[in-house]
Design a protein around this motif. Structure first.
Motif, PDB file in Angstrom:
ATOM      1  N   GLU A 277      54.466  26.641  44.525  1.00 40.02           N
ATOM      2  CA  GLU A 277      54.384  27.182  43.334  1.00 40.02           C
ATOM      3  C   GLU A 277      53.275  26.983  42.560  1.00 40.02           C
ATOM      4  OE1 GLU A 277      57.146  28.955  42.309  1.00 40.02           O
ATOM      5  OE2 GLU A 277      58.359  28.150  43.973  1.00 40.02           O
ATOM      6  N   LEU A 278      52.745  28.148  41.960  1.00 41.83           N
ATOM      7  CA  LEU A 278      51.343  28.146  41.246  1.00 41.83           C
ATOM      8  C   LEU A 278      51.293  27.123  40.179  1.00 41.83           C
ATOM      9  CD1 LEU A 278      51.227  31.930  40.729  1.00 41.83           C
ATOM     10  CD2 LEU A 278      49.504  30.661  42.167  1.00 41.83           C
ATOM     11  N   ALA A 279      52.277  26.664  39.595  1.00 42.28           N
ATOM     12  CA  ALA A 279      52.135  25.709  38.591  1.00 42.28           C
ATOM     13  C   ALA A 279      51.683  24.334  38.965  1.00 42.28           C
ATOM     14  CB  ALA A 279      53.269  25.367  37.679  1.00 42.28           C
ATOM     15  N   GLU A 280      52.179  24.142  40.542  1.00 43.99           N
ATOM     16  CA  GLU A 280      51.941  22.995  41.348  1.00 43.99           C
ATOM     17  C   GLU A 280      50.449  23.009  41.966  1.00 43.99           C
ATOM     18  OE1 GLU A 280      55.263  23.106  43.750  1.00 43.99           O
ATOM     19  OE2 GLU A 280      56.551  22.293  42.305  1.00 43.99           O
ATOM     20  N   GLU A 281      50.184  24.234  42.236  1.00 39.53           N
ATOM     21  CA  GLU A 281      48.849  24.458  42.880  1.00 39.53           C
ATOM     22  C   GLU A 281      47.600  24.297  41.713  1.00 39.53           C
ATOM     23  OE1 GLU A 281      48.269  25.029  46.136  1.00 39.53           O
ATOM     24  OE2 GLU A 281      50.285  24.940  46.697  1.00 39.53           O
ATOM     25  N   PHE A 282      47.911  24.730  40.655  1.00 42.01           N
ATOM     26  CA  PHE A 282      46.829  24.738  39.475  1.00 42.01           C
ATOM     27  C   PHE A 282      47.634  23.821  38.110  1.00 42.01           C
ATOM     28  CE2 PHE A 282      46.264  28.473  41.962  1.00 42.01           C
ATOM     29  CZ  PHE A 282      45.018  28.512  42.464  1.00 42.01           C
ATOM     30  N   PRO A 283      47.833  22.580  38.507  1.00 42.34           N
ATOM     31  CA  PRO A 283      48.566  21.923  37.267  1.00 42.34           C
ATOM     32  C   PRO A 283      47.491  21.890  35.885  1.00 42.34           C
ATOM     33  CG  PRO A 283      47.734  20.378  39.067  1.00 42.34           C
ATOM     34  CD  PRO A 283      47.647  21.898  39.377  1.00 42.34           C
ATOM     35  N   ASP A 284      46.427  21.803  36.251  1.00 43.81           N
ATOM     36  CA  ASP A 284      45.365  21.787  34.931  1.00 43.81           C
ATOM     37  C   ASP A 284      45.097  23.280  34.397  1.00 43.81           C
ATOM     38  OD1 ASP A 284      44.112  22.588  37.521  1.00 43.81           O
ATOM     39  OD2 ASP A 284      42.154  22.161  36.681  1.00 43.81           O
ATOM     40  N   LYS A 285      45.882  24.317  35.130  1.00 45.43           N
ATOM     41  CA  LYS A 285      45.690  25.759  34.592  1.00 45.43           C
ATOM     42  C   LYS A 285      46.942  26.415  34.081  1.00 45.43           C
ATOM     43  CE  LYS A 285      41.156  25.820  36.140  1.00 45.43           C
ATOM     44  NZ  LYS A 285      39.977  25.988  35.341  1.00 45.43           N
ATOM     45  N   ILE A 286      47.812  25.691  33.868  1.00 44.67           N
ATOM     46  CA  ILE A 286      49.019  26.385  33.509  1.00 44.67           C
ATOM     47  C   ILE A 286      49.041  27.239  32.196  1.00 44.67           C
ATOM     48  CG2 ILE A 286      51.437  26.078  32.718  1.00 44.67           C
ATOM     49  CD1 ILE A 286      51.357  23.335  34.593  1.00 44.67           C
ATOM     50  N   ASP A 287      48.169  26.664  31.019  1.00 43.51           N
ATOM     51  CA  ASP A 287      48.191  27.594  30.038  1.00 43.51           C
ATOM     52  C   ASP A 287      47.266  28.765  30.290  1.00 43.51           C
ATOM     53  OD1 ASP A 287      49.367  25.596  28.485  1.00 43.51           O
ATOM     54  OD2 ASP A 287      47.805  24.468  27.627  1.00 43.51           O
ATOM     55  N   ALA A 288      46.199  28.426  30.946  1.00 40.76           N
ATOM     56  CA  ALA A 288      45.567  29.777  31.419  1.00 40.76           C
ATOM     57  C   ALA A 288      46.343  30.977  32.146  1.00 40.76           C
ATOM     58  CB  ALA A 288      44.166  29.377  32.286  1.00 40.76           C
ATOM     59  N   MET A 289      47.132  30.437  32.815  1.00 40.46           N
ATOM     60  CA  MET A 289      47.743  31.229  33.795  1.00 40.46           C
ATOM     61  C   MET A 289      48.887  32.127  33.006  1.00 40.46           C
ATOM     62  SD  MET A 289      48.638  29.767  37.529  1.00 40.46           S
ATOM     63  CE  MET A 289      49.085  28.114  37.030  1.00 40.46           C
ATOM     64  N   GLN A 290      49.649  31.208  32.121  1.00 43.67           N
ATOM     65  CA  GLN A 290      50.502  32.027  30.994  1.00 43.67           C
ATOM     66  C   GLN A 290      49.724  33.265  30.259  1.00 43.67           C
ATOM     67  OE1 GLN A 290      52.054  28.540  28.983  1.00 43.67           O
ATOM     68  NE2 GLN A 290      53.759  28.216  30.355  1.00 43.67           N
ATOM     69  N   GLU A 291      48.442  32.524  29.846  1.00 44.14           N
ATOM     70  CA  GLU A 291      47.712  33.686  29.051  1.00 44.14           C
ATOM     71  C   GLU A 291      47.245  34.972  29.800  1.00 44.14           C
ATOM     72  OE1 GLU A 291      45.707  35.231  25.798  1.00 44.14           O
ATOM     73  OE2 GLU A 291      47.221  33.590  25.665  1.00 44.14           O
ATOM     74  N   LEU A 292      46.945  34.566  30.917  1.00 44.74           N
ATOM     75  CA  LEU A 292      46.554  35.620  31.997  1.00 44.74           C
ATOM     76  C   LEU A 292      47.881  36.504  32.225  1.00 44.74           C
ATOM     77  CD1 LEU A 292      43.850  34.045  34.093  1.00 44.74           C
ATOM     78  CD2 LEU A 292      43.379  35.984  32.635  1.00 44.74           C
ATOM     79  N   LYS A 293      48.849  35.945  32.314  1.00 44.13           N
ATOM     80  CA  LYS A 293      49.940  36.783  32.687  1.00 44.13           C
ATOM     81  C   LYS A 293      50.341  37.753  31.636  1.00 44.13           C
ATOM     82  CE  LYS A 293      52.281  33.670  35.902  1.00 44.13           C
ATOM     83  NZ  LYS A 293      53.469  32.841  35.964  1.00 44.13           N
ATOM     84  N   ARG A 294      50.078  37.122  30.578  1.00 39.49           N
ATOM     85  CA  ARG A 294      50.421  37.843  29.228  1.00 39.49           C
ATOM     86  C   ARG A 294      49.373  38.907  28.822  1.00 39.49           C
ATOM     87  NH1 ARG A 294      49.160  37.927  24.053  1.00 39.49           N
ATOM     88  NH2 ARG A 294      47.649  36.166  23.806  1.00 39.49           N
TER      89      ARG A 294
END
Length: 78
Positions: free
Chosen positions: A7-24
């Protein structure tokens, strides 16, 4: 070989907030993440023989997943 989904959250645990923002806010990133999730699930189903496939087909999916992950990592590093 691990049968744990990547899962992406496991692959990039330090980037979860950035991923959520980019998805949005970024349609391209959202599509990459969605495509990654779809391919990742297909790999997991193949690994666990829920949906068996040839070794070549599974290897192709793994390469596709890696290419998507590389693109995602590149966007997250900007």
């Amino acid at each position: 070989m691990s049968h744990t989904p990547h899962e992406l959250a496991e692959e990039f645990p330090d980037k979860i907030d950035a991923m959520q923002e980019l998805k949005r806010t970024d349609g391209h990133f959202r599509k990459l993440a969605d495509d990654y999730h779809e391919v990742n699930r297909a790999v997991h189903r193949a690994e666990t023989n829920v949906e068996p496939m040839t070794e070549q087909a599974e290897a192709d999916l793994r390469r596709q997943r890696m290419a998507l992950k590389d693109q995602i990592a590149s966007m997250l590093s900007q």
